[in-house]
Design an enzyme around this catalytic site. Structure first.
Site, PDB file in Angstrom:
ATOM      1  N   ALA A 287       4.633   5.564  -6.478  1.00  0.00           N
ATOM      2  CA  ALA A 287       4.191   6.897  -6.916  1.00  0.00           C
ATOM      3  C   ALA A 287       3.694   7.717  -5.732  1.00  0.00           C
ATOM      4  O   ALA A 287       3.969   8.912  -5.626  1.00  0.00           O
ATOM      5  CB  ALA A 287       3.098   6.761  -7.974  1.00  0.00           C
ATOM      6  N   GLU A 298      -1.193  11.030  -8.204  1.00  0.00           N
ATOM      7  CA  GLU A 298      -0.191   9.965  -8.236  1.00  0.00           C
ATOM      8  C   GLU A 298      -0.714   8.741  -8.978  1.00  0.00           C
ATOM      9  O   GLU A 298       0.078   7.967  -9.518  1.00  0.00           O
ATOM     10  CB  GLU A 298       0.233   9.585  -6.808  1.00  0.00           C
ATOM     11  CG  GLU A 298       1.127  10.597  -6.115  1.00  0.00           C
ATOM     12  CD  GLU A 298       0.404  11.812  -5.549  1.00  0.00           C
ATOM     13  OE1 GLU A 298      -0.832  11.910  -5.736  1.00  0.00           O
ATOM     14  OE2 GLU A 298       1.064  12.657  -4.925  1.00  0.00           O
ATOM     15  N   GLU A 347      10.643   6.371  13.201  1.00  0.00           N
ATOM     16  CA  GLU A 347      10.479   7.021  11.888  1.00  0.00           C
ATOM     17  C   GLU A 347      11.751   7.021  11.058  1.00  0.00           C
ATOM     18  O   GLU A 347      12.829   6.643  11.523  1.00  0.00           O
ATOM     19  CB  GLU A 347       9.970   8.450  12.086  1.00  0.00           C
ATOM     20  CG  GLU A 347       8.448   8.549  12.048  1.00  0.00           C
ATOM     21  CD  GLU A 347       7.876   8.330  10.641  1.00  0.00           C
ATOM     22  OE1 GLU A 347       8.656   8.144   9.682  1.00  0.00           O
ATOM     23  OE2 GLU A 347       6.633   8.334  10.504  1.00  0.00           O
TER      24      GLU A 347
END
Ligand SMILES: Cc1cc2nc3c(=O)[nH]c(=O)nc-3n(C[C@H](O)[C@H](O)[C@H](O)COP(=O)(O)O)c2cc1C
Length: 553
Positions: A287, A298, A347
């Protein structure tokens, strides 16, 4: 001589048998059986039932927790049982100085016997621990829709990833956020480090990529903040690099909700309280990494997906909640004007995109953790990797939903392709009116779920499977007139992770293309007919001459 701190860190996606909930073989059973067979411990015998009940709460049983976490995350390692119950007296067990390289090896143990045997192999000199980590990071098995389904409690069968994306989309659409409920205590409070005893270096933060600027404690984690002007509690995943015993740098991309909260506190010259959860129910992490709209927590979204509210404890230090069943919690603050060096980090776009730079950091005032906690992580790198499928599914479903919310009809599929889950999105539509294609493309490329660091959005007809890159390239090559079919938007929302933004640029803006690869609406009826064998004829030929007739093996 001190052992290499990494020698006891083990990165492994695995499934473990939950002796307490022997239901639901679920996804990953094969992998777990293979592990069981290799472990030779008898703990996971061949044919053992794997996984825990999919809709079950994150359990207290450790094997069950490992099974849940490893459905979509990597397990790094854990503190040994010997740490259990040290409560407020977490004195160092070793006189070795602790550096940012990690804790003394004696402090670490493993979450499973398979890992222990790996350690034995490592200490016998078969490979160094850092080699093992890198190899493990490079060769980790792909996530599968089945594993993601396990986390989400989706039990229906499916045979296509777009079908599963649609299932998640339906589940998300039907999801009514369930307000979290506060409880007084939970297993995460079993051990406490406070004040001078706080030591983040007790935890085996992994060096995930060779050229990372530090060890990242937080990649599969939750960062909890609160809007200073309302009751909105946000949960995001923003990378966290271990620094000193009580500080950790954090990178929050521009425009992310955590960043907006931070700006608001800093405008008032106030520190921002923050809780960080390292390890716990992967549904909470799922979430946290989804584009949940501003104003919705969330935690409550996760509760809606789970069908049971998230149980949280309110921190008496930060005033913020954290899940009662978390593995490790850091409670602290980010102060205005305080910056430290952070990064680079390998990343999700596949690069060490942003250079080492000054970022805010968290001053950690207290650490809570379970006995023998499970530290989970995610490992972005050059795609594809374990995260890309998850990101593709969630991003596609959320963009799909936002298109529908914006009133765009007849969306037949959305797929954010795995190598560029934010950057290469294909929307398949049944054209109903002039301008329908452009409308779908512009909204998909700019909506909340699709707008951040987007690059290409391609709209195709409903006979194109947006997940099949061959189909998409065919549509692009035969139904797009570059002169009239490509729109460029400039000065759009991007980030320092965008490798196409020059390192000297102080502004993270990009351009993006919205591409119409559909039969032109106004003369679609005159567009050449597709030359392909009908399924009936194809089946007859297959039956008579076999697959070789079509060049298939
Ligand atoms: C493994 C992983 C790592 C992430 N790391 C970062 C990060 O370091 N900084 C960031 O801004 N977003 C990061 N994200 C993306 C955010 O978590 C994601 O955009 C989320 O929706 C943000 O929440 P928010 O909309 O509440 O800000 C990461 C996502 C994942 C799955």
């Amino acid at each position: 001589m001190a052992a290499c701190p990494l020698s006891r860190v083990h990165v492994r996606p695995l499934m473990a048998r939950c002796p307490h909930s022997p239901s639901s073989a679920g996804a990953g059973a094969g992998a777990a059986s293979a592990l069981a067979a290799r472990s030779g411990t008898g703990r996971w015998g061949p044919g053992a039932v794997v996984g825990c009940a999919t809709r079950a709460r994150y359990a207290s049983c450790r094997a069950s927790r490992i099974a849940r976490v490893s459905s979509i995350l990597l397990i790094v390692a854990s503190l040994p049982d010997s740490n259990a119950g040290r409560s407020t007296a977490m004195a160092p067990t070793s006189s070795e100085p602790r550096t940012a390289r990690g804790p003394p090896a004696a402090q670490l143990s493993y979450c499973d016997p398979v890992a222990r045997s790996s350690a034995a192999r490592a200490s016998s000199g078969v490979s160094t621990a850092s080699q093992r980590i890198l190899r493990s990071a490079a060769t980790q098995p792909s996530a599968s829709p089945q594993r993601i389904a396990l986390t989400l409690g989706i039990e229906e069968k499916f045979d296509h990833v777009l079908q599963f994306t649609r299932m998640y989309h339906e589940k998300m659409k039907a999801c009514v956020p369930l307000p979290r409920i506060e409880v007084k205590s939970g297993p995460v409070q079993e051990n406490v480090q406070q004040g001078d005893r706080v030591n983040l270096l007790d935890f085996p933060a992994p060096l995930l990529h060779e050229k990372d600027g530090g060890r990242y404690l937080g990649t599969g984690h939750l960062v909890i903040t609160k809007d200073p002007d309302s009751e909105w509690v946000n949960v995001g995943t923003y990378r966290i690099m271990a620094q000193e015993r009580d500080t950790a740098a954090i990178y929050i991309g521009p425009g992310k909700h955590g960043s907006i909260h931070k700006e608001k506190y800093f405008e008032k010259h106030k520190p921002m309280p923050v809780n960080v959860v390292l390890g716990g129910d992967p549904l909470d992490w799922f979430a946290a990494s989804c584009p949940v709209p501003a104003g919705v927590s969330e935690f409550d979204f996760a509760g809606g997906l789970r069908g049971a509210p998230t149980q949280v404890i309110r921190s008496d230090i930060t005033g913020l909640p954290y899940p009662a069943d978390a593995e490790i919690v850091l409670e602290g603050e980010i102060r205005p004007g305080e910056l430290r060096e952070e990064g680079p980090f390998g990343e999700w776009p596949g690069y060490y995109a942003s250079p080492r730079s000054l970022e805010p950091f968290i001053r950690v005032h207290r650490v809570l953790h379970r006995h023998n906690p499970i530290l989970s992580c995610a490992n972005p790198a050059r795609p594809p990797h374990t995260l890309t499928l998850l990101r593709a599914i969630t991003r596609s479903a959320h963009v799909w939903e936002e298109l529908e919310q914006a009133g765009v009809p007849e969306i037949r599929g959305v797929w954010s392709h795995e190598p560029g889950p934010r950057q290469f999105t294909v929307v398949s539509i049944k054209q109903r009116y002039p301008g329908h294609v452009k409308q779908a493309g512009l909204i998909a490329s700019q909506c909340f779920s699709g707008g951040y660091q987007n690059r290409f959005t391609i709209v195709v007809d409903d006979d194109i499977d947006p997940t099949r890159i061959d189909d998409v390239v065919w549509a692009l090559s035969t139904r797009c007139d570059p002169e009239s079919g490509i729109d460029i938007q400039r000065r759009c929302w991007s980030s320092s992770l965008d490798p196409m933004i020059h390192p000297d640029s102080k502004v993270w803006l990009n351009s993006r293309a919205v591409i119409e690869a559909c039969r032109p609406y106004e003369w679609r009826d005159k567009f050449p007919e597709v030359a392909e064998t009908s399924p009936e004829l194809r089946n007859r030929v297959l039956a008579r001459y076999g697959r070789a007739f079509f060049g298939l093996h």
